[in-house]
Each structure stands twice: as structure tokens, then as C-alpha cells.
Design a protein around this motif. Sequence first.
Motif, PDB file in Angstrom:
ATOM      1  N   ASP A 197       0.817  -1.212   0.000  1.00 16.74           N
ATOM      2  CA  ASP A 197       0.000   0.000   0.000  1.00 16.74           C
ATOM      3  C   ASP A 197       0.852   1.263   0.000  1.00 16.74           C
ATOM      4  O   ASP A 197       0.334   2.372  -0.161  1.00 16.74           O
ATOM      5  N   SER A 198       2.153   1.113   0.184  1.00 20.52           N
ATOM      6  CA  SER A 198       3.051   2.274   0.192  1.00 20.52           C
ATOM      7  C   SER A 198       2.999   2.969  -1.162  1.00 20.52           C
ATOM      8  O   SER A 198       3.152   2.341  -2.209  1.00 20.52           O
ATOM      9  N   ALA A 199       2.755   4.264  -1.138  1.00 16.27           N
ATOM     10  CA  ALA A 199       2.617   5.045  -2.371  1.00 16.27           C
ATOM     11  C   ALA A 199       2.392   6.504  -2.000  1.00 16.27           C
ATOM     12  O   ALA A 199       2.185   6.832  -0.823  1.00 16.27           O
ATOM     13  N   VAL A 200       2.420   7.355  -3.011  1.00 19.79           N
ATOM     14  CA  VAL A 200       1.923   8.717  -2.848  1.00 19.79           C
ATOM     15  C   VAL A 200       0.439   8.680  -3.159  1.00 19.79           C
ATOM     16  O   VAL A 200       0.026   8.195  -4.216  1.00 19.79           O
ATOM     17  N   TYR A 201      -0.357   9.154  -2.220  1.00 17.24           N
ATOM     18  CA  TYR A 201      -1.802   9.163  -2.374  1.00 17.24           C
ATOM     19  C   TYR A 201      -2.271  10.550  -2.794  1.00 17.24           C
ATOM     20  O   TYR A 201      -1.920  11.546  -2.147  1.00 17.24           O
ATOM     21  N   TYR A 202      -3.061  10.580  -3.865  1.00 18.66           N
ATOM     22  CA  TYR A 202      -3.554  11.830  -4.420  1.00 18.66           C
ATOM     23  C   TYR A 202      -5.070  11.908  -4.285  1.00 18.66           C
ATOM     24  O   TYR A 202      -5.785  10.938  -4.564  1.00 18.66           O
ATOM     25  N   CYS A 203      -5.541  13.074  -3.924  1.00 20.98           N
ATOM     26  CA  CYS A 203      -6.974  13.359  -3.872  1.00 20.98           C
ATOM     27  C   CYS A 203      -7.354  14.072  -5.160  1.00 20.98           C
ATOM     28  O   CYS A 203      -6.647  14.987  -5.613  1.00 20.98           O
ATOM     29  N   GLY A 204      -8.460  13.650  -5.757  1.00 15.82           N
ATOM     30  CA  GLY A 204      -8.913  14.278  -6.982  1.00 15.82           C
ATOM     31  C   GLY A 204     -10.410  14.532  -6.959  1.00 15.82           C
ATOM     32  O   GLY A 204     -11.154  13.890  -6.211  1.00 15.82           O
ATOM     33  N   ILE A 205     -10.850  15.483  -7.780  1.00 21.73           N
ATOM     34  CA  ILE A 205     -12.278  15.767  -7.936  1.00 21.73           C
ATOM     35  C   ILE A 205     -12.570  15.867  -9.426  1.00 21.73           C
ATOM     36  O   ILE A 205     -11.756  16.403 -10.199  1.00 21.73           O
ATOM     37  N   ILE A 206     -13.714  15.321  -9.835  1.00 20.02           N
ATOM     38  CA  ILE A 206     -14.098  15.265 -11.245  1.00 20.02           C
ATOM     39  C   ILE A 206     -15.522  15.788 -11.370  1.00 20.02           C
ATOM     40  O   ILE A 206     -16.405  15.381 -10.596  1.00 20.02           O
ATOM     41  N   PHE A 207     -15.754  16.682 -12.328  1.00 20.35           N
ATOM     42  CA  PHE A 207     -17.100  17.203 -12.537  1.00 20.35           C
ATOM     43  C   PHE A 207     -17.208  17.800 -13.934  1.00 20.35           C
ATOM     44  O   PHE A 207     -16.201  18.043 -14.601  1.00 20.35           O
ATOM     45  N   LEU A 208     -18.444  18.041 -14.359  1.00 26.24           N
ATOM     46  CA  LEU A 208     -18.682  18.707 -15.631  1.00 26.24           C
ATOM     47  C   LEU A 208     -18.530  20.209 -15.413  1.00 26.24           C
ATOM     48  O   LEU A 208     -19.250  20.803 -14.608  1.00 26.24           O
ATOM     49  N   GLY A 209     -17.593  20.796 -16.122  1.00 23.37           N
ATOM     50  CA  GLY A 209     -17.357  22.226 -15.997  1.00 23.37           C
ATOM     51  C   GLY A 209     -18.075  23.015 -17.064  1.00 23.37           C
ATOM     52  O   GLY A 209     -19.026  22.557 -17.691  1.00 23.37           O
TER      53      GLY A 209
END
Length: 120
Positions: free
Chosen positions: A89-101
Amino acid sequence: QVQLVESGGGEVQTGGSLRLSCVASGTIPSTYAMVWGRQTPGKEREMAATITNNGTTTYAASVKGRFTISLGDARGTLYLQMNKLKPEDSAVYYCGIIFLGRGWIMEDHWGQGTQVTVSP
């Protein structure tokens, strides 16, 4: 412009737990999905878990049953509870958001990432 900031990474021993947090700022529509992705050197980013604004979740097979993704009370707040952690599970964890712009164009925005290290 949407900005995301992750926190909560660190080092933990095998079997331990960590809770990641993410706060998105800027203009966020009412319909969106948020994502925790993770990446190790030399590999492509993989989606660990996703959640829609109405609470529908999906998990990668490798984390299902151990990780829980959830939304906070404030729009754009995201958590990832990680239990029974493994060295893989070791990794860089990224938070993302996706939407219609604007113009019905799909947008995705990502944070800078937080390092999670699981020692044997």
C-alpha cells in the motif's frame, strides 16, 4: 480554479491504520465525484477508491474491505480510512475531484499528494 490539499500521510507498520484527509477549495458544482488515487515510482496512478456526491462508492480489488472512502459535511471534503495496511500500500496518495465544468467539459483537479509508507 479548484485546489485540493491532502493531509494525514506518514509511516506505519504492517497491520496499522492511517486516515487521509482532503479539502477542496474553489467553485465545486453540486454533482461531482471524488477520488483517491495512488502512485509508486515507475508505475501509473491507480484509483484506490471513488465516491460520488450522493455517496456511491467503488474500490479497487486490492483495497476492498480494508479502506473506506467517505465525504465530510462540507462540500469537497474527503477522507480515506486505511486499515490493515500492507507494504504494497506504500505510495503517494492523491486526492482528486471530477465534474462537468463550463461548456459541458469534464474537469479533473488533483492535489500534490501525501506519502504513505508501510514498513514490514
